[in-house]
Design a protein around this motif. Sequence first.
Motif, PDB file in Angstrom:
ATOM      1  N   THR A  76      39.786  23.270  69.088  1.00  0.00           N
ATOM      2  CA  THR A  76      41.060  23.626  69.546  1.00  0.00           C
ATOM      3  C   THR A  76      41.198  24.949  68.931  1.00  0.00           C
ATOM      4  OG1 THR A  76      42.090  21.548  69.363  1.00  0.00           O
ATOM      5  CG2 THR A  76      43.673  23.312  69.663  1.00  0.00           C
ATOM      6  N   SER A  77      41.350  26.059  70.027  1.00  0.00           N
ATOM      7  CA  SER A  77      41.387  27.605  69.693  1.00  0.00           C
ATOM      8  C   SER A  77      41.945  28.233  71.010  1.00  0.00           C
ATOM      9  CB  SER A  77      40.190  27.969  69.527  1.00  0.00           C
ATOM     10  OG  SER A  77      38.977  28.075  70.677  1.00  0.00           O
ATOM     11  N   CYS A  78      42.120  29.578  70.858  1.00  0.00           N
ATOM     12  CA  CYS A  78      42.581  30.459  71.740  1.00  0.00           C
ATOM     13  C   CYS A  78      41.562  31.120  72.384  1.00  0.00           C
ATOM     14  CB  CYS A  78      43.608  31.485  71.095  1.00  0.00           C
ATOM     15  SG  CYS A  78      45.079  30.682  70.441  1.00  0.00           S
ATOM     16  N   ARG A  90      36.599  30.518  70.394  1.00  0.00           N
ATOM     17  CA  ARG A  90      36.022  31.269  69.141  1.00  0.00           C
ATOM     18  C   ARG A  90      34.627  30.594  68.895  1.00  0.00           C
ATOM     19  NH1 ARG A  90      41.346  30.139  66.461  1.00  0.00           N
ATOM     20  NH2 ARG A  90      40.840  28.136  66.462  1.00  0.00           N
ATOM     21  N   GLN A  91      34.479  29.478  69.135  1.00  0.00           N
ATOM     22  CA  GLN A  91      33.111  28.810  69.153  1.00  0.00           C
ATOM     23  C   GLN A  91      32.098  28.901  70.351  1.00  0.00           C
ATOM     24  OE1 GLN A  91      33.202  24.805  67.883  1.00  0.00           O
ATOM     25  NE2 GLN A  91      34.720  25.175  66.174  1.00  0.00           N
ATOM     26  N   GLY A  92      32.335  29.863  71.174  1.00  0.00           N
ATOM     27  CA  GLY A  92      31.746  30.390  72.184  1.00  0.00           C
ATOM     28  C   GLY A  92      31.593  29.592  73.600  1.00  0.00           C
ATOM     29  N   GLY A 139      44.560  34.469  75.164  1.00  0.00           N
ATOM     30  CA  GLY A 139      45.492  33.855  74.260  1.00  0.00           C
ATOM     31  C   GLY A 139      45.948  32.448  74.366  1.00  0.00           C
ATOM     32  N   LEU A 140      45.416  31.729  75.786  1.00  0.00           N
ATOM     33  CA  LEU A 140      45.742  30.400  75.849  1.00  0.00           C
ATOM     34  C   LEU A 140      45.170  29.361  74.940  1.00  0.00           C
ATOM     35  CD1 LEU A 140      47.341  28.562  78.002  1.00  0.00           C
ATOM     36  CD2 LEU A 140      45.099  28.527  79.070  1.00  0.00           C
ATOM     37  N   THR A 141      45.798  28.593  74.464  1.00  0.00           N
ATOM     38  CA  THR A 141      45.481  27.507  73.355  1.00  0.00           C
ATOM     39  C   THR A 141      44.578  26.401  74.614  1.00  0.00           C
ATOM     40  OG1 THR A 141      46.917  27.892  71.824  1.00  0.00           O
ATOM     41  CG2 THR A 141      45.823  25.927  71.764  1.00  0.00           C
ATOM     42  N   VAL A 142      43.266  26.052  74.015  1.00  0.00           N
ATOM     43  CA  VAL A 142      42.712  24.918  74.777  1.00  0.00           C
ATOM     44  C   VAL A 142      41.975  24.106  73.975  1.00  0.00           C
ATOM     45  CG1 VAL A 142      42.126  26.650  76.836  1.00  0.00           C
ATOM     46  CG2 VAL A 142      40.370  26.541  74.979  1.00  0.00           C
TER      47      VAL A 142
END
Length: 148
Positions: A76-78, A90-92, A139-142
């Motif tokens: 879960t990241s932006c 963030r993890q690509g 910046g959307l959280t996915v």
Amino acid sequence: MTNLNEVMAKTMEMKWKIESLLKLSTYNDYDDLSGLSINYDNPDELFLMDELREIMNQLTNVRDKIKYLSRPIKETSCLHRNRSDRYETRQGHYYTCGSGIEALVSDNRHDSPYWVWTRVEHDGSDYYLAGHKGIDMDGLTVRVRETV
């Protein structure tokens, strides 16, 4: 009163029954019912075949949604725009036109943010969420789920 987790558990139990029916019907093998013994001169059997084909098609969609929901969440990241001008976690994990995406959105549908599953599209100038064009992807959280 029944809660969502109880309903989800019962839904997961249905997955195996759906898989069994799809296998029995030969729908998995042929994407239709052509593997069954059918009298193509019998209008009743032709009607039943057409109706069952539609049922199997819908059950395939249900099975696929159940499978998706059963996959663990890996990240879960932006999102941010990468060097290739695509949106990336963030993890690509990155998204291109047609990619499925699970995003946390805010709109008039609910009073608080909620998760949606949709797809990413491109309008010629930038990527956007299908059905949610006004939501900025930067910046959307996915959430990204484990792959099968």
